[in-house]
Write a protein that holds these residues in place. Structure first.
Motif, PDB file in Angstrom:
ATOM      1  N   GLY A   1     100.089 -34.023  56.084  1.00 54.67           N
ATOM      2  CA  GLY A   1      99.655 -35.247  55.437  1.00 54.67           C
ATOM      3  C   GLY A   1     100.814 -36.101  54.951  1.00 54.67           C
ATOM      4  N   ALA A   2     100.489 -37.211  54.293  1.00 57.45           N
ATOM      5  CA  ALA A   2     101.482 -38.193  53.874  1.00 57.45           C
ATOM      6  C   ALA A   2     101.970 -37.988  52.453  1.00 57.45           C
ATOM      7  N   VAL A   3     101.324 -37.097  51.690  1.00 63.81           N
ATOM      8  CA  VAL A   3     101.705 -36.874  50.300  1.00 63.81           C
ATOM      9  C   VAL A   3     101.796 -35.370  50.026  1.00 63.81           C
ATOM     10  N   ALA A   4     102.551 -35.016  48.987  1.00 60.47           N
ATOM     11  CA  ALA A   4     102.628 -33.620  48.564  1.00 60.47           C
ATOM     12  C   ALA A   4     101.273 -33.161  48.057  1.00 60.47           C
ATOM     13  N   MET A   5     100.937 -31.908  48.369  1.00 63.33           N
ATOM     14  CA  MET A   5      99.665 -31.331  47.950  1.00 63.33           C
ATOM     15  C   MET A   5      99.873 -29.861  47.589  1.00 63.33           C
ATOM     16  N   PRO A   6      99.017 -29.318  46.729  1.00 61.73           N
ATOM     17  CA  PRO A   6      99.060 -27.883  46.429  1.00 61.73           C
ATOM     18  C   PRO A   6      98.334 -27.084  47.505  1.00 61.73           C
ATOM     19  N   PHE A   7      98.947 -25.985  47.936  1.00 64.56           N
ATOM     20  CA  PHE A   7      98.379 -25.166  48.998  1.00 64.56           C
ATOM     21  C   PHE A   7      98.342 -23.695  48.574  1.00 64.56           C
ATOM     22  N   GLY A   8      97.608 -22.933  49.347  1.00 64.88           N
ATOM     23  CA  GLY A   8      97.594 -21.478  49.253  1.00 64.88           C
ATOM     24  C   GLY A   8      96.971 -20.942  50.532  1.00 64.88           C
ATOM     25  N   PHE A   9      97.113 -19.653  50.754  1.00 64.74           N
ATOM     26  CA  PHE A   9      96.494 -19.066  51.934  1.00 64.74           C
ATOM     27  C   PHE A   9      96.343 -17.560  51.734  1.00 64.74           C
ATOM     28  N   GLY A  10      95.586 -16.946  52.620  1.00 62.15           N
ATOM     29  CA  GLY A  10      95.367 -15.513  52.527  1.00 62.15           C
ATOM     30  C   GLY A  10      94.537 -15.005  53.683  1.00 62.15           C
ATOM     31  N   LEU A  11      94.272 -13.701  53.656  1.00 57.35           N
ATOM     32  CA  LEU A  11      93.432 -13.050  54.652  1.00 57.35           C
ATOM     33  C   LEU A  11      92.253 -12.384  53.955  1.00 57.35           C
ATOM     34  N   HIS A  12      91.106 -12.444  54.604  1.00 59.95           N
ATOM     35  CA  HIS A  12      89.849 -11.959  54.011  1.00 59.95           C
ATOM     36  C   HIS A  12      89.258 -10.865  54.900  1.00 59.95           C
ATOM     37  N   PRO A  13      89.798  -9.627  54.799  1.00 64.97           N
ATOM     38  CA  PRO A  13      89.209  -8.530  55.572  1.00 64.97           C
ATOM     39  C   PRO A  13      87.974  -7.952  54.890  1.00 64.97           C
ATOM     40  N   TRP A  14      87.073  -7.433  55.712  1.00 68.16           N
ATOM     41  CA  TRP A  14      85.858  -6.754  55.254  1.00 68.16           C
ATOM     42  C   TRP A  14      85.932  -5.298  55.725  1.00 68.16           C
ATOM     43  N   PHE A  15      85.593  -4.391  54.836  1.00 67.31           N
ATOM     44  CA  PHE A  15      85.675  -2.966  55.141  1.00 67.31           C
ATOM     45  C   PHE A  15      84.317  -2.302  54.920  1.00 67.31           C
ATOM     46  N   ASP A  16      84.019  -1.311  55.748  1.00 71.47           N
ATOM     47  CA  ASP A  16      82.780  -0.556  55.563  1.00 71.47           C
ATOM     48  C   ASP A  16      82.844   0.251  54.277  1.00 71.47           C
ATOM     49  N   ARG A  17      81.774   0.190  53.510  1.00 66.61           N
ATOM     50  CA  ARG A  17      81.722   0.905  52.236  1.00 66.61           C
ATOM     51  C   ARG A  17      81.163   2.311  52.449  1.00 66.61           C
ATOM     52  N   ASP A  18      81.981   3.183  53.024  1.00 63.74           N
ATOM     53  CA  ASP A  18      81.589   4.584  53.148  1.00 63.74           C
ATOM     54  C   ASP A  18      81.406   5.187  51.754  1.00 63.74           C
ATOM     55  N   PRO A  19      80.535   6.175  51.610  1.00 70.89           N
ATOM     56  CA  PRO A  19      80.291   6.750  50.279  1.00 70.89           C
ATOM     57  C   PRO A  19      81.536   7.361  49.641  1.00 70.89           C
ATOM     58  N   ASP A  20      82.498   7.804  50.463  1.00 68.22           N
ATOM     59  CA  ASP A  20      83.662   8.504  49.912  1.00 68.22           C
ATOM     60  C   ASP A  20      84.943   7.676  49.973  1.00 68.22           C
ATOM     61  N   VAL A  21      84.830   6.374  50.226  1.00 71.79           N
ATOM     62  CA  VAL A  21      86.015   5.539  50.333  1.00 71.79           C
ATOM     63  C   VAL A  21      86.748   5.465  48.985  1.00 71.79           C
ATOM     64  N   THR A  22      88.080   5.426  49.038  1.00 71.21           N
ATOM     65  CA  THR A  22      88.880   5.217  47.831  1.00 71.21           C
ATOM     66  C   THR A  22      89.873   4.082  48.069  1.00 71.21           C
TER      67      THR A  22
END
Length: 299
Positions: free
Chosen positions: A148-169
């Motif tokens: 763009g033409a002006v300064a702006m605030p940004f951020g980014f990331g990753l959004h993984p999804w995991f199976d909720r097994d009964p014994d997950v830690t």
């Protein structure tokens, strides 16, 4: 079957990754030795182009929610649009809701790119995700450029999804815990109390959890004993925050590396390094890498 659901597969040895570039630039599956390490995109969701069913999608040009769909920066009020009905507020920006282009690929690597021009929303940006697979890990490098033409605030990331097994830690170190306010909005941070600390590894909480852990060390370890595998995440220091989402009524949970604190765009503390907001001038870029490393659990 339309182009939107086409898979792009890369891999090395026992580590296999499938991408669905046209569904939000997302990962469809991450498998090691034939075992799923993330929630696998179902065939029905793939055909429907349902980005909320993927294994992992990118968050850009910021992570998490903007309360009131507006924020103040550089003496202006910037408006964004609600984007996840029935939620009131914009969540995770726009990148996950657009088709990405494949701008490079090989047997063990792929690069996905997205160009957005400001229109109804204020951001113009170019985002890329560079996926590289070795026998030891999946590496994802995100790069974000302000077009763009002006300064702006940004951020980014990753959004993984995991199976909720009964014994997950889950195990990770962090310095603080952001309270949750109504409508999924992140409040102020508090000192991390022992009952909310995952430094030693523990099962998922029995109740609702939708909170940002700040001062994240950049490492997290998930263990799935019933599957005989674990997964380590290791992120560059630019990723100062780990968002943990765990609803006991759902068969999945999320642990999301992100650069900006949840709620940071509303608090407006742009120069606070703990908030992790990245102000980019025109043409400036920021980048960071997250690695996903599977390992076998000892029997």
């Amino acid at each position: 079957m339309g182009a939107i659901s086409e898979l792009l597969s890369i891999g090395s040895g026992a580590l296999e990754v499938a991408l669905v570039p046209r569904i939000g630039g997302s990962v469809s599956s991450l498998r090691w030795r034939g075992i799923d390490l993330m929630r696998r995109l179902s065939e029905d969701d793939r055909r429907a182009g349902n980005v909320l069913g993927v294994a992992m999608f990118p968050m850009t040009p910021y992570a998490n929610r903007i309360a009131g769909n507006a924020f103040d920066f550089a003496a202006r009020r910037w408006q964004v649009l609600p984007n996840n009905v029935p939620e009131k507020f914009n969540v995770h920006g726009s990148g996950w809701q657009h088709a990405w282009d494949v701008t490079g690929s090989g047997p063990t690597n792929a690069t996905l790119s997205l160009d957005i021009a400001a229109g109804a929303e204020p951001y113009s940006y170019r985002a890329t995700q560079a996926f590289t697979v070795s026998e030891e890990e999946l590496s994802v490098t995100m790069t974000l450029t302000n077009t763009g033409a002006v300064a702006m605030p940004f951020g980014f990331g990753l959004h993984p999804w995991f199976d909720r097994d009964p014994d997950v830690t889950v195990q990770f170190k962090a310095g603080c815990f952001y309270l949750e306010e109504p409508d999924g909005i992140s409040g102020d941070p508090i000192t991390l109390p022992p009952e909310l600390d995952f430094a030693e590894g523990r099962p998922l909480p029995g109740g609702w959890r939708n909170n940002d852990y700040g001062g994240w060390s950049g490492e997290a370890t998930l263990r799935f004993p019933v599957r005989g595998v674990g997964l380590r995440m290791k992120a560059d220091p630019i990723f100062k925050h780990l968002m943990l989402y765990a609803d006991p009524t759902k068969p999945y949970f999320c642990a999301e590396p992100q650069t900006n604190a949840s709620g940071a765009f509303n608090r407006g503390r742009w120069d606070d390094p703990e908030e992790g907001v990245i102000v980019l001038g025109p043409g400036e870029s920021a980048a960071g890498t997250v690695a996903f490393m599977p390992f076998a659990l000892e029997t």
